[in-house]
Design an enzyme around this catalytic site. Sequence first.
Site, PDB file in Angstrom:
ATOM      1  N   SER A   1       0.729  -0.718   0.074  1.00 50.69           N
ATOM      2  CA  SER A   1      -0.012  -0.335  -0.108  1.00 50.69           C
ATOM      3  C   SER A   1       1.028   1.334  -0.072  1.00 50.69           C
ATOM      4  CB  SER A   1      -0.758   0.134   1.215  1.00 50.69           C
ATOM      5  OG  SER A   1      -2.008   0.861   0.803  1.00 50.69           O
TER       6      SER A   1
ATOM      7  N   ASP B   1      -2.385   6.235  -3.961  1.00 48.39           N
ATOM      8  CA  ASP B   1      -1.327   5.336  -3.560  1.00 48.39           C
ATOM      9  C   ASP B   1      -0.681   4.423  -4.495  1.00 48.39           C
ATOM     10  OD1 ASP B   1      -3.083   3.847  -3.040  1.00 48.39           O
ATOM     11  OD2 ASP B   1      -2.507   3.640  -0.962  1.00 48.39           O
TER      12      ASP B   1
END
Length: 575
Positions: free
Chosen positions: A146, A304
């Site tokens: 992530s 992200d």
Amino acid sequence: MSWKNNFEIWQQQTDLPSDLQADMQNLAQDDAQAEDAFYQPLSFGTAGMRGIMGAGINRMNIYTVRQATEGLARLMDSLDVTVKERGVAISYDSRHHSAEFALEAAKVLGAHEIKVYLFDALRPTPELSFTVRHLKAYAGIMITASHNPKDYNGYKIYGEDGGQMPPKESDIITESSRQADMFAVPVADESALREKGLLVTIGQDIDDVYLEAIKTVTINPTLTHEVGQDMKLVYTPLHGTGAKIAGPALENAGFKNVTMVAAQKEPDGDFPTVALPNPEDHAALAMAIETASENGADVAIAVDPDADRMGVAVRQPDGTYTLLSGNQIAAVLLNYILTAKADAGTLPENGAVVKSIVSSEFATAIADHYDMATISVLTGFKYIAEQIQHFEDTDEHSFLFGFEESYGYLMKSFTRDKDSIQATVMLAEVAAFYKSQDMTLYDGLQELFAQYGYFDEETKSMTFAGIDGADKMAAIMQDFRTQTPTEFGGVSVVKTEDFDQQTVTTMATGVAEPLSLPKANVLKYWLEDGSWVAVRPSGTEPKIKFYVGTKANTQAAAEAELEAIQKSIADKIEE
């Protein structure tokens, strides 16, 4: 078994990949690092398994990936044969070793005669969630860390509903994987698996159907195509997966004037232009804001590396840019969704918003205005996914919007994880709406504050790395639990929720009543003026997070109370 025993087992392996051999040589000269790498195995937290890449049982490498996948395979072996035929979908992000880890997982599953659908190149996490549902696969694997720093990678397992595996199943997988010798996990040959039809490549075919589904996110296509022709947007994937899908998604919605941040467009596991590839980090949007300033863009959007979280900077009337918090983004998205659906006559009577217990009450106030329900769940988007499935099974509610304060949003349930592609398209529509009213998105946020009051939230973390980090975090949680604060920032606590003990206690009476949500190591304190404080250890990082939410009639008052509460938290920690 001690860390030294584990280290010796690894030293005895003669066929370690060259990068892990080099790492072992370095660890042999550093007992502290070696102990951290070998003292315990990686575990599944709120969002799967995540850790620093390198040698060791507490690191991300091909052996820990194989072992985790063996746990999934053994679970599937214990089920009906049709489960293995339905198979597992696998995707990955731009981090180092992500493609390698994805293939290793596929070869472990193939050794168990489990069919695998492997993406031909990196794809966003939300597309993996969609793929599991679209292909009716039994499970999905996403290789990603992530928003973590470049040294990290991770491994998420998704269930057949497209949501991350809930604790019951992930615990079974963890237990099964620990029973497997990571150096003896069977791994099939890639070519043989392809010849047998057990390893199938997917790619543009899935992109196309996912993009078709994304088209349904747009509420007012007339607006987006009319205003979107000229409205300027800036987008950055922060060297990750977002650009491939977000570009076509925005164009399909009518937004033709989108500028990608050139230096951040291409995938790169080193993330060379940012210290942290996290849209929650203001510095991560610096290049996007710079590009937006040069172009006079209305909005700058950053996601992200695995494209599940979205951060936004909006142009103010004076031409400067302001970063919105995750809670503020959720508020403007939700307000537009409810307003637009109400105007179109499509707002369901039993509509519901689902948010995490540490997210803002700003959205709750907006939902209340439209007589829509707000349901709070534990932190982790898997719990929002569970609620969506519950709604579908029972018709109790119609899902309208789900969010977490950590920049994760979902509008349509064809994905069962936070989806920055959906959020990007919707955010662009909201900006287009305000532009059609000769307003900026920032103006729209100020209107909401004027209507509902000023909400301010902040999350602060304390990091406790290393072997004794868990003990330190446990001690802090125990102190909060046994020495219950009676006030924060001079405002009295009126109610305490202990999600581990599953009780809610009214301070005035001392009466404790059952709390309906599942067990979790979280404490939440409600103050007499409606403000709140929550404390919880992170499920994926060695951190304790402190969440504060305030509400007042003015920005200054809300910010002053938030500062006072944060100071009282710091004072308690230092006691």
